[in-house]
Motif scaffolding. Structure first.
Motif, short mmCIF file in Angstrom:
data_model
loop_
_atom_site.label_atom_id
_atom_site.label_comp_id
_atom_site.label_asym_id
_atom_site.label_seq_id
_atom_site.Cartn_x
_atom_site.Cartn_y
_atom_site.Cartn_z
N UNK A 1 0.82 -1.21 0.00
CA UNK A 1 0.00 0.00 0.00
C UNK A 1 0.85 1.26 0.00
N UNK A 2 0.29 2.34 -0.50
CA UNK A 2 0.98 3.63 -0.49
C UNK A 2 1.13 4.12 0.95
N UNK A 3 2.13 4.93 1.17
CA UNK A 3 2.33 5.53 2.50
C UNK A 3 1.10 6.33 2.91
N UNK A 4 0.50 7.01 1.95
CA UNK A 4 -0.71 7.80 2.23
C UNK A 4 -1.85 6.90 2.69
N UNK A 5 -1.95 5.72 2.08
CA UNK A 5 -3.00 4.77 2.46
C UNK A 5 -2.81 4.30 3.90
N UNK A 6 -1.57 3.93 4.25
CA UNK A 6 -1.27 3.48 5.60
C UNK A 6 -1.61 4.58 6.61
N UNK A 7 -1.22 5.80 6.29
CA UNK A 7 -1.48 6.93 7.18
C UNK A 7 -2.98 7.16 7.35
N UNK A 8 -3.73 7.02 6.26
CA UNK A 8 -5.19 7.23 6.33
C UNK A 8 -5.85 6.15 7.17
N UNK A 9 -5.39 4.92 7.04
CA UNK A 9 -5.94 3.82 7.84
C UNK A 9 -5.66 4.06 9.32
N UNK A 10 -4.46 4.53 9.62
CA UNK A 10 -4.12 4.84 11.02
C UNK A 10 -5.02 5.94 11.55
N UNK A 11 -5.29 6.94 10.72
CA UNK A 11 -6.18 8.03 11.13
C UNK A 11 -7.59 7.51 11.42
N UNK A 12 -8.07 6.59 10.58
CA UNK A 12 -9.41 6.03 10.80
C UNK A 12 -9.45 5.26 12.12
N UNK A 13 -8.43 4.45 12.38
CA UNK A 13 -8.39 3.70 13.63
C UNK A 13 -8.40 4.65 14.83
N UNK A 14 -7.67 5.74 14.70
CA UNK A 14 -7.60 6.75 15.77
C UNK A 14 -8.94 7.44 15.94
N UNK A 15 -9.52 7.91 14.83
CA UNK A 15 -10.78 8.66 14.90
C UNK A 15 -11.93 7.79 15.40
N UNK A 16 -12.01 6.57 14.87
CA UNK A 16 -13.15 5.71 15.20
C UNK A 16 -12.99 5.03 16.56
N UNK A 17 -11.74 4.92 17.02
CA UNK A 17 -11.52 4.29 18.32
C UNK A 17 -11.81 5.20 19.49
N UNK A 18 -12.00 6.49 19.18
CA UNK A 18 -12.31 7.49 20.22
C UNK A 18 -11.25 7.49 21.32
N UNK A 19 -11.69 7.51 22.59
CA UNK A 19 -10.74 7.65 23.70
C UNK A 19 -9.84 6.43 23.88
N UNK A 20 -10.25 5.30 23.31
CA UNK A 20 -9.47 4.08 23.49
C UNK A 20 -8.30 3.93 22.55
N UNK A 21 -8.16 4.86 21.62
CA UNK A 21 -7.10 4.75 20.61
C UNK A 21 -6.46 6.12 20.40
N UNK A 22 -5.15 6.14 20.23
CA UNK A 22 -4.46 7.39 19.91
C UNK A 22 -3.22 7.09 19.08
N UNK A 23 -2.79 8.09 18.32
CA UNK A 23 -1.58 7.96 17.49
C UNK A 23 -0.43 8.67 18.19
N UNK A 24 0.70 8.00 18.27
CA UNK A 24 1.90 8.61 18.83
C UNK A 24 3.04 8.44 17.82
N UNK A 25 4.02 9.31 17.91
CA UNK A 25 5.18 9.21 17.02
C UNK A 25 6.44 9.23 17.87
N UNK A 26 7.18 8.13 17.80
CA UNK A 26 8.41 8.01 18.58
C UNK A 26 9.53 7.52 17.68
#
Length: 215
Positions: free
Chosen positions: A154-179
């Motif tokens: 998959x494209x990098x943009x696709x992976x990023x979009x999927x991560x955003x969906x997991x974050x948005x739809x998971x609400x308080x139980x999910x968050x994105x971090x960058x380390x």
């Protein structure tokens, strides 16, 4: 050494020199041919790279257009069904749980990236790594999972979009971090337990209810 022998030797030397000259000429021609072919190959490789880049760009635009169209369809369904009673037990679930529970007939209304997020969320324990904060899913793992699912990287943009969906739809139980330059989706223990306990329902809410929960 006789005069005849000397003449024969001189003749052989002349013959060898002619052969050497001929070989040098052939070698030069071969080198020129190889160089020309190398330039042609380099040019073709560059053209191929440009075509691949253009194809990737067009594919990304097509995905974006498809996502936009389906988002509009989802909004339309939400507006048309605004007065439809919703299942109270379903509204207590996170949008990501509701996404997993969508009946099969509603899946066609999902965008490609929403469907990818759903695919990953359904088996989150299988893909995520246990960490002190809960469970972590990095971009590399998501790329590997989607490659196995779809048979292509998959494209990098696709992976990023999927991560955003997991974050948005998971609400308080999910968050994105960058380390250390790597993006990770962090799920809490509770969120993973809830997702693992969620099963696809054949009689659950339609896409409208889920979309309303996302807004």
């Amino acid at each position: 050494m006789t005069k005849s022998s000397i003449e024969d030797l001189a003749a052989r030397i002349d013959e060898l020199e002619e052969r050497v000259d001929a070989l040098e000429t052939d070698t030069q021609q071969l080198e020129e041919t190889v160089e020309a072919q190398a330039q042609t190959i380099a040019s073709q490789r560059e053209a191929l790279t440009q075509y691949e880049t253009r194809a990737d760009d067009l594919e990304a635009k097509l995905d974006a257009a498809s996502d936009h169209r389906k988002h509009l369809q989802q909004r339309l369904y939400a507006v048309e069904s605004a007065d439809t009673p919703t299942d109270e037990s379903n509204t207590r679930r996170s949008p990501l749980q509701q996404l997993i529970r969508l009946p099969s007939q509603a899946l066609s209304k999902l965008t490609a990236n929403q469907e990818r997020a759903r695919f990953i969320a359904k088996d989150i324990r299988e893909y995520a790594t246990n960490v002190p904060a809960g469970f972590a899913l990095d971009s590399s793992t998501i790329r590997t999972v989607l490659h196995a699912k779809e048979g292509r990287t998959p494209h990098t943009q696709t992976v990023s979009r999927v991560m955003d969906f997991l974050d948005d739809l998971g609400k308080a139980g999910v968050k994105i971090v960058k380390r250390r330059g790597t993006k990770r989706v962090i799920f809490t223990e509770h969120a993973v337990s809830e997702l693992a306990a969620t099963t696809t329902s054949t009689g659950g809410s339609g896409i409208t209810d889920v979309v309303m929960g996302w807004r």
